[in-house]
Motif scaffolding. Structure first.
Motif, PDB file in Angstrom:
ATOM      1  N   GLY A  17      38.008  44.105  39.138  1.00  0.00           N
ATOM      2  CA  GLY A  17      36.951  44.614  38.254  1.00  0.00           C
ATOM      3  C   GLY A  17      35.575  44.399  38.851  1.00  0.00           C
ATOM      4  N   LEU A  18      35.381  43.231  39.452  1.00  0.00           N
ATOM      5  CA  LEU A  18      34.095  42.903  40.081  1.00  0.00           C
ATOM      6  C   LEU A  18      33.858  43.779  41.315  1.00  0.00           C
TER       7      LEU A  18
ATOM      8  N   ALA B   1      32.915  47.234  40.310  1.00  0.00           N
ATOM      9  CA  ALA B   1      31.569  47.305  39.737  1.00  0.00           C
ATOM     10  C   ALA B   1      30.492  47.125  40.801  1.00  0.00           C
TER      11      ALA B   1
ATOM     12  N   MET C 118      22.302  40.901  39.533  1.00  0.00           N
ATOM     13  CA  MET C 118      21.441  41.928  38.927  1.00  0.00           C
ATOM     14  C   MET C 118      20.035  41.441  38.600  1.00  0.00           C
TER      15      MET C 118
ATOM     16  N   GLN D  40      21.269  43.563  29.420  1.00  0.00           N
ATOM     17  CA  GLN D  40      22.203  44.706  29.460  1.00  0.00           C
ATOM     18  C   GLN D  40      22.795  44.962  28.084  1.00  0.00           C
TER      19      GLN D  40
ATOM     20  N   GLN E  18      34.530  51.372  33.341  1.00  0.00           N
ATOM     21  CA  GLN E  18      35.889  51.009  33.754  1.00  0.00           C
ATOM     22  C   GLN E  18      36.824  51.091  32.549  1.00  0.00           C
TER      23      GLN E  18
ATOM     24  N   ALA F 280      34.638  43.299  35.577  1.00  0.00           N
ATOM     25  CA  ALA F 280      33.691  44.413  35.459  1.00  0.00           C
ATOM     26  C   ALA F 280      32.348  43.918  34.930  1.00  0.00           C
ATOM     27  N   TRP F 281      32.398  43.099  33.892  1.00  0.00           N
ATOM     28  CA  TRP F 281      31.163  42.598  33.274  1.00  0.00           C
ATOM     29  C   TRP F 281      30.418  41.663  34.220  1.00  0.00           C
TER      30      TRP F 281
ATOM     31  N   GLY G  83      30.168  42.079  37.235  1.00  0.00           N
ATOM     32  CA  GLY G  83      29.465  42.990  38.134  1.00  0.00           C
ATOM     33  C   GLY G  83      28.571  43.980  37.413  1.00  0.00           C
ATOM     34  N   GLY G  84      28.378  43.807  36.103  1.00  0.00           N
ATOM     35  CA  GLY G  84      27.419  44.631  35.377  1.00  0.00           C
ATOM     36  C   GLY G  84      27.965  45.936  34.833  1.00  0.00           C
ATOM     37  N   GLU G  85      29.277  46.077  34.767  1.00  0.00           N
ATOM     38  CA  GLU G  85      29.843  47.305  34.209  1.00  0.00           C
ATOM     39  C   GLU G  85      30.572  47.034  32.894  1.00  0.00           C
ATOM     40  N   LYS G  86      30.401  47.979  31.970  1.00  0.00           N
ATOM     41  CA  LYS G  86      31.120  47.906  30.700  1.00  0.00           C
ATOM     42  C   LYS G  86      32.507  48.511  30.877  1.00  0.00           C
TER      43      LYS G  86
END
Lengths: 203, 192
Positions: free
Chosen positions: A66-67, A70, A196, A203, B41, B81-82, B84-87
């Motif tokens: 996931g990381l 992203a 970030m 966010q 994602q 994901a979070w 890395g800044g993604e929802k």
């Protein structure tokens, strides 16, 4: 460069392995699987770029996925144990299908559950994680036994030609506890901010 | 008892999978909400009830659709994901809720937004006995693990309910779930 020692078993010492992998990391993000790998990445130098896990057994590889999805411009290295990997071994297939070039999964294999009384894991009895990763579709899956092989692994991880899987045979000796912060919301927030900036919290 | 011909086989398969009819609008409404919230994602273990939504997500180049071997990978994916800044969102069937229970501790401890959209089985006119135990326990299990659960059983309630689930997750940093009832999904066709 860190000297990579071998232990009484003739296998690589885990703390040296992890320190070598994370040395001069150039912004590489690291997720440490629960138990000793989390202490190992902390012993190498606690950092907002580290996410040491206190739980979520079996989830480390997909957290890395996931990381990595992203943050495709950053290297992501999951460093976990053989027991943790075995619990989520299907995730190797999930990772392989996504083919993230920036993701490496390194299993520190001491063939034991080190945090619960050194019970033997399946790898002690011949279960081959490299073959399982290859079978899942991670073409670059390799066994690492020597310092030379580890330095090659390090170079390839930093080159970003993933996905890459490595099973590193390590000495089973227990190392001193080096505990990271235990407040997990801080661990998450500090990595997000490192990636970030302060905007992460809006966010 | 085996189907005698292809038509009968299709009918039985439709009953087993309880697929919604293509005419229903709510899967598209969920897709629109995912876009509005900036979801990038999508982790999933397929269910017939999610088939149309999954197709929409797969057709969207701005969404990374990650097919999982087990639902618990979806909670781990949401966390990564979070970081890395993604929802993200997790799509699954109610039987999969049993597979995510311990991994929810990751989202709770880290305070990770983890919205989940669950299509229900074992809920309303179920055909398969194996679906009933987990279906009956789905909401209780999620709530026992600190997940905020909302439910939609009518098409006109789906959009608002899913929107609430997404807002609660992304605004208050926790696992949340919408349960899409089997009555909505078309299990009513069992009552012939």
């Amino acid at each position: 460069m860190t000297e990579i020692a071998v232990g009484p078993t003739g296998k690589l010492m885990r703390r040296d392995v992890v320190k070598a992998l994370l040395e001069n990391r150039d912004g590489m993000l690291a997720i440490g699987g629960l138990g000793a790998p989390a202490w190992d990445i902390t012993a190498a130098g606690d950092s907002p770029l580290n996410l040491p896990l206190w739980g979520g057994m079996g989830g480390a590889a997909v957290m890395g996925l996931g990381l990595a999805l992203a943050q495709p411009e950053r290297k992501v290295c999951v460093i976990t144990g053989d027991g943790e990997m075995l619990m989520g071994v299907g995730s190797l297939a999930t990772v392989a299908v996504q083919r993230p070039r920036n993701l490496s999964i390194v299993v520190l294999d001491n063939e034991h559950y080190g945090e619960t009384g050194m019970q033997e894991t399946h790898t002690k009895h011949g279960v081959d994680l490299v073959m399982m990763a290859k079978g899942a579709g991670i073409a670059d899956s390799r066994l690492v036994r020597t310092a030379e092989e580890l330095l090659k692994l390090r170079a390839d991880i930093h080159a970003g030609n993933g996905p890459l899987f490595a099973q590193v045979k390590i000495d089973e000796g227990t190392q001193p506890l080096v505990l990271p912060p235990r407040e997990a919301s801080i661990l998450q927030a500090r990595m997000r901010e490192a990636i970030m900036g302060p905007e992460a919290h809006l966010q | 008892m085996f189907p005698a011909n292809a038509q009968e086989d299709d009918m039985q398969r439709e009953q087993l999978e309880s697929a919604p009819t293509a005419a229903e609008a709510w899967p598209d409404q969920i897709y629109d909400l995912l876009k509005q919230h900036g979801v990038r994602q999508v982790g999933l273990v397929p269910d017939a009830g999610h088939a149309r939504l999954i197709k929409r997500c797969l057709a969207d180049n701005d969404m990374k659709v990650v097919s999982l071997t087990t639902e618990e990978e979806g909670v781990a994916l949401a966390f990564g994901a979070w970081l890395g800044g993604e929802k993200s969102v997790l799509l699954m069937q109610s039987s999969g809720v049993g597979n995510i229970i311990n991994m929810l501790s990751v989202a709770i401890a880290h305070r990770t937004p983890c919205p989940i959209i669950v299509t229900m089985r074992g809920d309303f006119g179920e055909f398969n006995p194996f679906q009933v135990p987990m279906g009956n326990a789905t909401q209780a299990c999620l709530e026992a693990m600190g997940t905020l659960v909302k439910r939609a059983d009518r098409p006109e309630d789906v959009a608002d309910t899913v929107n609430a689930t997404l807002r609660l997750a992304f605004n208050t940093y926790r696992p949340t779930a919408t349960l899409l009832g089997q009555r909505l999904l078309g299990a009513k066709t069992f009552g012939k």
